[in-house]
Design a protein around this motif. Structure first.
Motif, PDB file in Angstrom:
ATOM      1  N   VAL A  27      16.241  -1.710  -3.700  1.00  0.00           N
ATOM      2  CA  VAL A  27      14.832  -1.624  -3.316  1.00  0.00           C
ATOM      3  C   VAL A  27      14.416  -0.157  -3.411  1.00  0.00           C
ATOM      4  O   VAL A  27      15.206   0.747  -3.130  1.00  0.00           O
ATOM      5  CB  VAL A  27      14.590  -2.170  -1.895  1.00  0.00           C
ATOM      6  N   GLU A  28      13.183   0.063  -3.846  1.00  0.00           N
ATOM      7  CA  GLU A  28      12.665   1.423  -3.933  1.00  0.00           C
ATOM      8  C   GLU A  28      11.831   1.712  -2.692  1.00  0.00           C
ATOM      9  O   GLU A  28      10.929   0.944  -2.335  1.00  0.00           O
ATOM     10  CB  GLU A  28      11.810   1.609  -5.176  1.00  0.00           C
ATOM     11  N   ALA A  29      12.144   2.831  -2.035  1.00  0.00           N
ATOM     12  CA  ALA A  29      11.402   3.246  -0.847  1.00  0.00           C
ATOM     13  C   ALA A  29      10.139   3.979  -1.279  1.00  0.00           C
ATOM     14  O   ALA A  29      10.197   4.964  -2.018  1.00  0.00           O
ATOM     15  CB  ALA A  29      12.268   4.158   0.025  1.00  0.00           C
ATOM     16  N   LEU A  30       8.998   3.488  -0.796  1.00  0.00           N
ATOM     17  CA  LEU A  30       7.694   4.059  -1.157  1.00  0.00           C
ATOM     18  C   LEU A  30       6.978   4.444   0.127  1.00  0.00           C
ATOM     19  O   LEU A  30       6.773   3.611   1.016  1.00  0.00           O
ATOM     20  CB  LEU A  30       6.869   3.045  -1.948  1.00  0.00           C
ATOM     21  N   VAL A  31       6.558   5.721   0.228  1.00  0.00           N
ATOM     22  CA  VAL A  31       5.981   6.246   1.450  1.00  0.00           C
ATOM     23  C   VAL A  31       4.492   5.923   1.515  1.00  0.00           C
ATOM     24  O   VAL A  31       3.786   5.901   0.492  1.00  0.00           O
ATOM     25  CB  VAL A  31       6.217   7.767   1.549  1.00  0.00           C
ATOM     26  N   ARG A  32       4.023   5.636   2.711  1.00  0.00           N
ATOM     27  CA  ARG A  32       2.608   5.402   2.984  1.00  0.00           C
ATOM     28  C   ARG A  32       2.204   6.280   4.178  1.00  0.00           C
ATOM     29  O   ARG A  32       2.996   6.558   5.062  1.00  0.00           O
ATOM     30  CB  ARG A  32       2.345   3.926   3.327  1.00  0.00           C
ATOM     31  N   TRP A  33       0.961   6.696   4.153  1.00  0.00           N
ATOM     32  CA  TRP A  33       0.440   7.549   5.232  1.00  0.00           C
ATOM     33  C   TRP A  33      -0.552   6.740   6.048  1.00  0.00           C
ATOM     34  O   TRP A  33      -1.610   6.343   5.554  1.00  0.00           O
ATOM     35  CB  TRP A  33      -0.213   8.794   4.640  1.00  0.00           C
ATOM     36  N   MET A  34      -0.232   6.541   7.315  1.00  0.00           N
ATOM     37  CA  MET A  34      -1.140   5.836   8.226  1.00  0.00           C
ATOM     38  C   MET A  34      -2.087   6.874   8.827  1.00  0.00           C
ATOM     39  O   MET A  34      -1.897   7.370   9.943  1.00  0.00           O
ATOM     40  CB  MET A  34      -0.334   5.131   9.318  1.00  0.00           C
TER      41      MET A  34
END
Length: 724
Positions: free
Chosen positions: A479-486
């Motif tokens: 799985v590829e870890a993809l960052v999100r900004w809350m």
């Protein structure tokens, strides 16, 4: 050291007067000493003659008066000394007997002299009084001739070699003094004549010495005033002054050479201070100065000025892959092309890096400024030939106008820069005219950058994961870890909204380390939950390779989280590979030896080449989504995908296709031998709990393929999309 007033006065005298003073002082001292010697010698001769005369008179008196003195015959003694009355220069004669008492005396009445020591002694004076007077006569016998005006002589009277008395004669010294005065006058006259001759001679002599020196001084003043170091002086003679002239000419020659070197260096420094050393274009300082003058002129003439900002697209990739030397050559070629578009009254400058600026005077309208911008963009349509290779590069151009958009240099440059960034945001290789609404966007960007710093400190980021599925088994391999900004105000932001900001703000390394640590902790948690072992993939920024601490950072995360290195996959871009290939190759080899999987992300968008792929320890190539999305309607993109798959197989690498959204894409990739896929056809990025559902042995492709087949016209692409 304090100087005495006389010494200070002499030091400040002109050279001619100093020489005159030296010569005349020496001459005067010589004349004085010589005359003094002559006068002294003559005085001694005169004195000796005077004393010899008086001694002869005394001897004569002594011989004639000796018998009478023995027989105490006063009358005979007086008769003996009486003839002396005819001598006008004799002042007094005294006869002393054997006991030292006055026996007889003679004194010239017409020439009384109060200073005579024996004058006022009575005839009955004691022997002691006479002796004291005689001591005075003997003591003053020499000096009295010069000071008292009389001469004295004391002579014993002998009879048959026995002293029977003493004769004392005191005479007038006027003749002696008269002769001495005449001698002194002659000496003074000689000194005066000689001094006059010396004056004339010394004037000529000092002129011979001072004239060349004054000439040299005049030449120095002329050279100092005119800075003409090429001037030379003519040597007047071959003595030390001539040597001084030679030294002066040699010094001028040396100064002339140094002055030339200094002028060259000053010109070079002037060039460096105002011109870019690489492209020879005006630099920031000169551009600011010229633009300020142009704005002043435009204000007086009521004209418009266009300020244009040009930035090359992907120039950093060229530097990283082809080297800085190639990048420099490209900048030189770009500078040459830019000069062909503008007029002689306009200015092209390089601000630094790959940023160029232009201002055009007397621009009639925004349309004319846009026409110039179009020409600038068109300049980059043709490839740049650098040696044996050709390079294609594009540029983003921003344009602003004076006085409509701003009135100061800084404001106009800022607006042109904002317009240029807007052009980059519109897809690059275009131009953009400044609009005041762009300032709002730039302000939002600054605000977002400040919020980003706070977000890292307050932990406002989350990770989503997107599975990669094996095409043969349908199982999830990683799985590829993809960052999100809350974001508290803007909601959830995808990476394309803040990753570049993090890179520009120097926060990407800290953010990447957080992503890696969080992903490794999650993978360890899945392991502890007895789920199937699945690798977690983390994207590494090229900035990590610039810092050269990649291995240390990864080892620190693995050590703190306890994750097996075999369950970690590192995804890097082609530009990261080429930044420092020797260091990158060594570090990637060490990481792969640890069991970490190495993948190249977005392959095909950079300078893809077998020339570097075979040198790096790469496990997987990920085909960029743009080729996958267009492969079903573009034969060129399909050919690129086919070539990448064939190349990867020849190098024994795994192949992952990104952005797979339709069954047609899936089937085509399977037919061409692609190993794994990743995309919305399987799953969009989801949180850790939802992605864990894929960690089973079932065929996840079969279920999604069946669901996709029920959609008409390939509308699987309309599934809810997320941005990776």
């Amino acid at each position: 050291m304090m100087m005495r007033p006389g010494e200070k006065f002499i030091r400040n005298l002109p050279l001619q007067r100093k020489l005159m003073l030296i010569i005349m002082s020496c001459c005067t001292a010589t004349l004085f000493v010589s005359s003094l010697f002559f006068v002294t010698r003559e005085a001694k001769v005169l004195y000796r003659d005077q004393q010899e005369y008086l001694v002869s008179v005394a001897d004569l008196i002594g011989k004639n008066s000796a018998p009478a003195l023995v027989f105490n015959d006063l009358k005979s003694v007086q008769e003996t000394i009486r003839p002396l009355t005819q001598k006008s220069n004799i002042l007094a004669v005294y006869i002393l007997n054997q006991e030292g008492r006055l026996f007889a005396r003679y004194h010239a009445l017409e020439a009384e002299h109060a200073a005579l020591p024996l004058e006022y002694l009575p005839d009955w004076a004691s022997a002691d009084d006479v002796a004291r007077a005689m001591q005075q006569v003997s003591g003053e016998s020499y000096t009295s001739s010069f000071l008292s005006g009389y001469a004295s002589v004391v002579q014993p009277i002998r009879l048959d070699h026995e002293q029977v008395g003493t004769v004392v004669i005191q005479a007038n010294a006027k003749g002696f003094l008269h002769s001495l005065r005449w001698t002194i006058l002659v000496a003074l006259g000689f000194m005066a004549v000689t001094f006059l001759v010396f004056c004339l001679f010394s004037a000529r002599l000092q002129l011979m010495i001072s004239a060349p020196l004054l000439g040299l001084l005049a030449a120095m003043k002329e050279i100092s005033a005119g800075k003409n170091f090429a001037l030379r002086v003519t040597k007047p003679c071959d003595d030390e002054i001539g040597m001084l002239y030679d030294g002066f000419n040699d010094m001028l020659h040396e100064i002339e050479e140094r002055d030339q070197i200094l002028r060259q260096r000053q010109a070079h420094l002037q060039q460096l201070a105002h011109y870019d050393p690489l492209t020879r274009l005006p630099n920031r300082t000169l551009f600011y100065d010229r633009l300020a003058q142009a704005l002043f002129h435009a204000e007086r003439s009521h004209e418009a000025v266009a300020v244009i900002f040009i930035d090359l697209d992907h120039f950093k990739d060229i530097n990283d892959t082809l080297g800085h030397r190639t990048g420099d050559l490209l900048l030189i070629e770009v500078a040459g092309r830019l000069g062909t578009v503008v007029r002689s009254c306009d200015t092209v400058a390089r601000l630094g890096g790959d940023e160029f600026t232009i201002f055009c005077q007397n621009v009639a309208s925004p349309e004319n400024a846009a026409l110039v911008a179009q020409k600038l963009v068109a300049l980059f349509a043709a490839p740049f030939r650098l040696g044996a290779s050709e390079i294609r590069v594009t540029a983003s151009v921003g344009v602003t106008l004076y006085p409509h958009d701003g009135r100061s240099v800084d404001e106009l440059l800022m607006n042109a820069d904002i317009a240029m960034y807007h052009a980059k945001g519109c897809g690059k290789n275009v131009y953009s005219l400044f609009d005041k609404r762009m300032n709002e966007h730039a302000s939002e960007r600054v605000t977002l950058l400040a919020d980003l710093r706070q977000a890292i400190e307050q932990g406002e980021f989350v990770l989503h994961y997107q599975p990669k599925v094996d095409l043969l088994t349908g199982k999830v391999t990683s799985v590829e870890a993809l960052v999100r900004w809350m974001h508290p105000r803007l909601g959830m932001l995808a990476p394309d909204k803040f990753i570049r900001l993090a890179e520009e703000g120097g926060m990407i390394a800290e953010l990447t380390e957080w992503v890696m640590r969080t992903a490794c902790l999650q993978a360890r948690a899945w392991q502890e939950a007895d789920l199937a072992p699945v690798r977690v993939a983390v994207n590494l920024s090229p900035f990590h390779f610039q810092r050269q601490d990649v291995k240390q950072s990864i080892c620190a995360v693995l050590g703190s989280t306890g994750l097996d290195p075999a369950l970690l996959e590192i995804e890097i871009t082609e530009s990261a590979l080429m930044q420092n290939d020797e260091y990158t190759c060594r570090v990637l080899s060490e990481l792969r030896d640890m069991g970490i999987t190495i993948s190249v992300d977005d392959f095909g968008t950079g300078y893809s080449s077998l020339s570097y792929l075979h040198r790096f320890p790469i496990n997987t190539l990920k085909i960029d989504r743009t080729f996958i999305l267009n492969m079903m309607k573009s034969s060129e993109d399909q050919a690129i995908v086919t070539a990448i798959i064939a190349m990867a197989k020849s190098l024994k690498m795994q192949i992952v296709a990104e952005g797979v959204e339709s069954v047609d894409q899936l089937e085509t990739l399977k037919d061409q031998g692609c190993h794994e896929i990743q995309g919305f056809l399987v799953s969009r990025p989801v949180n850790a709990e939802r992605v864990a559902r894929f960690f089973t042995d079932e065929d996840h492709l079969q279920a999604h393929t069946a669901a996709a087949d029920t959609l008409e016209g390939g509308t699987a692409r309309q599934l809810v999309r997320g941005t990776e």
